[in-house]
Enzyme design. Structure first.
Site, PDB file in Angstrom:
ATOM      1  N   GLU A 266       2.711  -9.925 -12.918  1.00 19.73           N
ATOM      2  CA  GLU A 266       2.237  -8.553 -13.054  1.00 19.73           C
ATOM      3  C   GLU A 266       0.995  -8.473 -12.181  1.00 19.73           C
ATOM      4  O   GLU A 266       0.033  -9.219 -12.399  1.00 19.73           O
ATOM      5  CB  GLU A 266       1.906  -8.316 -14.523  1.00 19.73           C
ATOM      6  CG  GLU A 266       1.694  -6.874 -14.836  1.00 19.73           C
ATOM      7  CD  GLU A 266       0.791  -6.729 -16.027  1.00 19.73           C
ATOM      8  OE1 GLU A 266       1.053  -7.345 -17.065  1.00 19.73           O
ATOM      9  OE2 GLU A 266      -0.201  -6.006 -15.890  1.00 19.73           O
TER      10      GLU A 266
ATOM     11  N   CYS B 204      -4.910  -3.257 -15.882  1.00 21.85           N
ATOM     12  CA  CYS B 204      -3.809  -3.030 -14.939  1.00 21.85           C
ATOM     13  C   CYS B 204      -3.302  -1.597 -15.070  1.00 21.85           C
ATOM     14  O   CYS B 204      -2.602  -1.108 -14.193  1.00 21.85           O
ATOM     15  CB  CYS B 204      -2.697  -4.028 -15.192  1.00 21.85           C
ATOM     16  SG  CYS B 204      -2.310  -4.198 -16.920  1.00 21.85           S
TER      17      CYS B 204
HETATM   18  P1  NAP Z   1      -6.167 -14.108  -9.167  1.00 19.19           P
HETATM   19  O1  NAP Z   1      -7.109 -14.408  -8.079  1.00 19.19           O
HETATM   20  O2  NAP Z   1      -4.830 -13.631  -8.797  1.00 19.19           O
HETATM   21  O3  NAP Z   1      -6.044 -15.441 -10.054  1.00 19.19           O
HETATM   22  C1  NAP Z   1      -5.235 -15.524 -11.239  1.00 19.19           C
HETATM   23  C2  NAP Z   1      -4.840 -16.966 -11.480  1.00 19.19           C
HETATM   24  O4  NAP Z   1      -3.901 -17.374 -10.489  1.00 19.19           O
HETATM   25  C3  NAP Z   1      -5.993 -17.960 -11.367  1.00 19.19           C
HETATM   26  O5  NAP Z   1      -5.768 -19.014 -12.280  1.00 19.19           O
HETATM   27  C4  NAP Z   1      -5.866 -18.469  -9.947  1.00 19.19           C
HETATM   28  O6  NAP Z   1      -6.352 -19.763  -9.776  1.00 19.19           O
HETATM   29  C5  NAP Z   1      -4.362 -18.475  -9.753  1.00 19.19           C
HETATM   30  N1  NAP Z   1      -3.985 -18.282  -8.354  1.00 19.19           N
HETATM   31  C6  NAP Z   1      -4.214 -17.177  -7.598  1.00 19.19           C
HETATM   32  N2  NAP Z   1      -3.697 -17.335  -6.368  1.00 19.19           N
HETATM   33  C7  NAP Z   1      -3.110 -18.553  -6.356  1.00 19.19           C
HETATM   34  C8  NAP Z   1      -2.409 -19.289  -5.359  1.00 19.19           C
HETATM   35  N3  NAP Z   1      -2.197 -18.807  -4.146  1.00 19.19           N
HETATM   36  N4  NAP Z   1      -1.970 -20.518  -5.695  1.00 19.19           N
HETATM   37  C9  NAP Z   1      -2.186 -21.022  -6.927  1.00 19.19           C
HETATM   38  N5  NAP Z   1      -2.855 -20.390  -7.892  1.00 19.19           N
HETATM   39  C10 NAP Z   1      -3.303 -19.158  -7.622  1.00 19.19           C
HETATM   40  O7  NAP Z   1      -6.777 -13.057 -10.168  1.00 19.19           O
HETATM   41  P2  NAP Z   1      -8.225 -12.960 -10.850  1.00 19.19           P
HETATM   42  O8  NAP Z   1      -9.128 -14.080 -10.539  1.00 19.19           O
HETATM   43  O9  NAP Z   1      -7.930 -12.775 -12.259  1.00 19.19           O
HETATM   44  O10 NAP Z   1      -8.784 -11.610 -10.250  1.00 19.19           O
HETATM   45  C11 NAP Z   1      -8.899 -11.370  -8.864  1.00 19.19           C
HETATM   46  C12 NAP Z   1      -8.385  -9.983  -8.504  1.00 19.19           C
HETATM   47  O11 NAP Z   1      -7.065  -9.817  -9.051  1.00 19.19           O
HETATM   48  C13 NAP Z   1      -9.138  -8.836  -9.117  1.00 19.19           C
HETATM   49  O12 NAP Z   1     -10.262  -8.464  -8.398  1.00 19.19           O
HETATM   50  C14 NAP Z   1      -8.114  -7.758  -9.174  1.00 19.19           C
HETATM   51  O13 NAP Z   1      -8.022  -7.107  -7.949  1.00 19.19           O
HETATM   52  C15 NAP Z   1      -6.832  -8.479  -9.431  1.00 19.19           C
HETATM   53  N6  NAP Z   1      -6.386  -8.444 -10.849  1.00 19.19           N
HETATM   54  C16 NAP Z   1      -5.449  -7.542 -11.172  1.00 19.19           C
HETATM   55  C17 NAP Z   1      -4.997  -7.489 -12.475  1.00 19.19           C
HETATM   56  C18 NAP Z   1      -3.941  -6.511 -12.874  1.00 19.19           C
HETATM   57  O14 NAP Z   1      -3.586  -6.502 -14.045  1.00 19.19           O
HETATM   58  N7  NAP Z   1      -3.419  -5.696 -11.998  1.00 19.19           N
HETATM   59  C19 NAP Z   1      -5.491  -8.344 -13.456  1.00 19.19           C
HETATM   60  C20 NAP Z   1      -6.471  -9.268 -13.082  1.00 19.19           C
HETATM   61  C21 NAP Z   1      -6.890  -9.301 -11.757  1.00 19.19           C
HETATM   62  P3  NAP Z   1      -7.931 -20.056  -9.524  1.00 19.19           P
HETATM   63  O15 NAP Z   1      -8.649 -19.268 -10.517  1.00 19.19           O
HETATM   64  O16 NAP Z   1      -8.015 -21.505  -9.692  1.00 19.19           O
HETATM   65  O17 NAP Z   1      -8.252 -19.555  -8.175  1.00 19.19           O
END
Ligand code: NAP
Length: 490
Positions: free
Chosen positions: A229, A266
């Site tokens: 999601e 979200c």
């Molecule tokens: P994220 O960067 O996507 O990370 C979520 C999880 O996935 C973390 O455990 C991260 O690991 C892991 N991950 C991300 N990319 C990866 C990859 N290429 N390979 C392996 N593992 C990976 O999300 P976030 O830290 O929660 O938030 C960052 C941004 O995501 C926000 O600013 C927002 O834009 C978006 N977000 C959207 C929603 C939604 O519901 N639409 C919810 C939350 C966040 P690490 O932490 O170890 O890097």
């Protein structure tokens, strides 16, 4: 401490061993486990609330509400699997005398897929993390779970993991049916997704992260589903008559939805679409007034705050953008500053960047010159978790064709309401066409979330004694089954 690649490998081997016994447990036993998880989470008491508040900057009431949602969905899945009909059993009895060919006995039901990897979400430290909806639905399905903790709330995650492990012991679950790993950076997460024993992945987070893990899973020698999601801007369409008459009420409703939880949902309404005129002018004036009064709030983690500021700066430099209202009180770099901007529809249609999620308390108003232009904006829109239409009853009926387009675009349609606030119930769909999720056929919320972690199996010509209880001739579990063209229980 971060897991090593050796530990990832061991965890998946142990999960596979656990799967071989866990998959055969009765619904009643799995229900005991899920209920015990809920009880143990409640037993954590104030320690859990304080830890989650410290790690996420979320207020106490929100954490307490989220804890209730978490224990609530654990108990909801417990009830579902104890009752048992969720396996969607089909029974087509043999017709040995059928002409020209006899028909054999054929029966089908859903079975668990195997070990599931769950990525904890930054924005839901409880309800979409360690004992979140992905974990609860996978355990209910009969799948062992390995959670990769979100680094932004690792202590909260540890506490919940210990509660689950206590529940495992108390209810006599197989060892390692639930495991919990840490890992900053992508190595641990990627190794979990690539491991041959992993059979499905649950993820909530960024589009970049979700898509990267989805691609990785598809490049495996054995591709597996990733239920990610990711990104949704949840358009809210304001119909002209209602806009003219109810603009103050609508503006207040929108302002509270945009700023709720510092916009870190979200389902945040990131896009408002309306036809220009007196009504829209009045709505913007009231919305601006409300947004000015809103306070900046500390965001979940610095990375999310940095990303919000970067995306706001990027958006505000796009052609045609006008700031309509911004919180009067200035926040610091860790805070999200509520802000509403507008853009004429032709500029919006030319610029794909404006249709991308800005995660935080921001919304963009798209001003259309007429209904035809409003239709073009909607027709050009990408997949969403939700779409809302605000209008008087007769007006909404008049715009039925609009609803028809929106069905193609979103997983949940709302009339006269805002997208924030996702009820956890059997009829909820929390999913939607890409990029909202990677698989629009499934929901992440509600009882149907279990369907992500099962697959159908047909048992052809099986002696009754070798059939699972769900499919035995006497229907010993007394579940609903589709038997020879009729729904029957018993
Ligand atoms: P994220 O960067 O996507 O990370 C979520 C999880 O996935 C973390 O455990 C991260 O690991 C892991 N991950 C991300 N990319 C990866 C990859 N290429 N390979 C392996 N593992 C990976 O999300 P976030 O830290 O929660 O938030 C960052 C941004 O995501 C926000 O600013 C927002 O834009 C978006 N977000 C959207 C929603 C939604 O519901 N639409 C919810 C939350 C966040 P690490 O932490 O170890 O890097």
């Amino acid at each position: 401490m971060d897991a090593t690649l050796q530990e990832v490998n061991t965890a998946l081997h142990e999960a596979q061993v656990a799967f071989l016994s866990y998959k055969n447990l009765s619904g009643k036993k799995k229900a005991e486990f899920l209920n015990a998880i809920a009880d143990e989470i409640e037993t954590l008491g104030q320690e859990l609330v304080s830890t989650a508040m410290r790690e996420t900057n979320l207020p106490e009431a929100r954490i307490i509400g989220e804890r209730g949602r978490t224990t609530g969905h654990c108990r909801m899945f417990a009830k579902l699997v104890e009752e048992g009909s969720w396996v969607d059993a089909r029974v087509d009895t043999a017709q040995p005398d059928r002409q020209p060919l006899p028909k054999v006995d054929i029966r089908k039901m859903s079975v668990p897929v195997g070990p599931v990897v769950v990525f904890g979400a930054a924005n839901f430290p409880l309800a979409y993390s360690t004992a979140g909806g992905d974990t609860a639905s996978a355990l209910a399905a009969g799948c062992p779970v390995i959670v990769k903790a979100h680094p932004a709330h690792s202590d909260t995650s540890d506490l919940v993991a210990k509660a689950i492990q206590k529940a495992m012991k108390k209810t006599g679950m197989p060892n390692n049916v639930f495991q919990h790993l840490h890992g900053k950076g992508f190595e641990v997460g990627q190794a979990l997704v690539k491991h041959p024993h992993t059979k499905a992945v649950g993820f909530t987070g960024s589009l970049v992260g979700g898509k990267a893990l989805f691609d990785l899973a598809n490049q495996r020698p054995e591709p597996i589903p990733v239920f990610a999601e990711m990104s949704s801007i949840n358009p809210v369409i304001l119909l002209p008559e209602s806009l003219a008459k109810d603009c103050d009420k609508t503006a207040t409703l929108l302002a509270s939805s945009i700023t709720q939880g510092v916009g870190q949902f979200c389902t945040n309404p990131g896009l408002i679409i309306a036809v220009e005129g007196e009504g829209l002018k009045n709505l913007i004036a009231k919305l601006t007034e409300e947004i000015k009064k809103a306070l900046p709030g500390t965001m979940l983690h610095q990375g999310i705050a940095d990303n919000y500021h970067k995306r706001i700066a990027q958006t505000l430099t796009q052609q045609g953008i006008k700031i309509e209202g911004e919180a009067s009180e200035k926040g610091d770099t860790s805070q999200g500053q509520p802000l509403v901007a507008s853009v004429p529809a032709p500029e919006f249609l030319k610029n794909h960047l404006l249709a991308e999620e800005v995660f935080g308390p921001f919304s963009l108003i798209v001003k259309c010159k007429d209904l035809a232009e409003l239709h073009s904006v909607i027709n050009n829109g990408k997949g969403q978790l939700t779409s809302s239409v605000i209008g008087r009853d007769e007006e909404v009926t008049k715009h039925k064709n609009l609803l028809n387009i929106l069905i193609e675009k979103a997983g949940r349609l709302i009339i006269n309401g805002v997208p924030t606030g996702v009820e956890v119930c059997p009829s909820m769909n929390h999913g939607g066409p890409y990029p909202a999720t990677t698989d629009s056929r499934f929901t992440a919320v509600g009882t149907d979330a279990i369907k992500r972690f099962v697959r159908p199996v047909t048992f052809q010509n099986f002696p009754d004694s070798l059939l699972p209880d769900e499919l035995k001739e006497s229907n010993p579990l007394k579940i609903w089954r589709y038997r020879d063209g009729e729904w029957l229980k018993g």
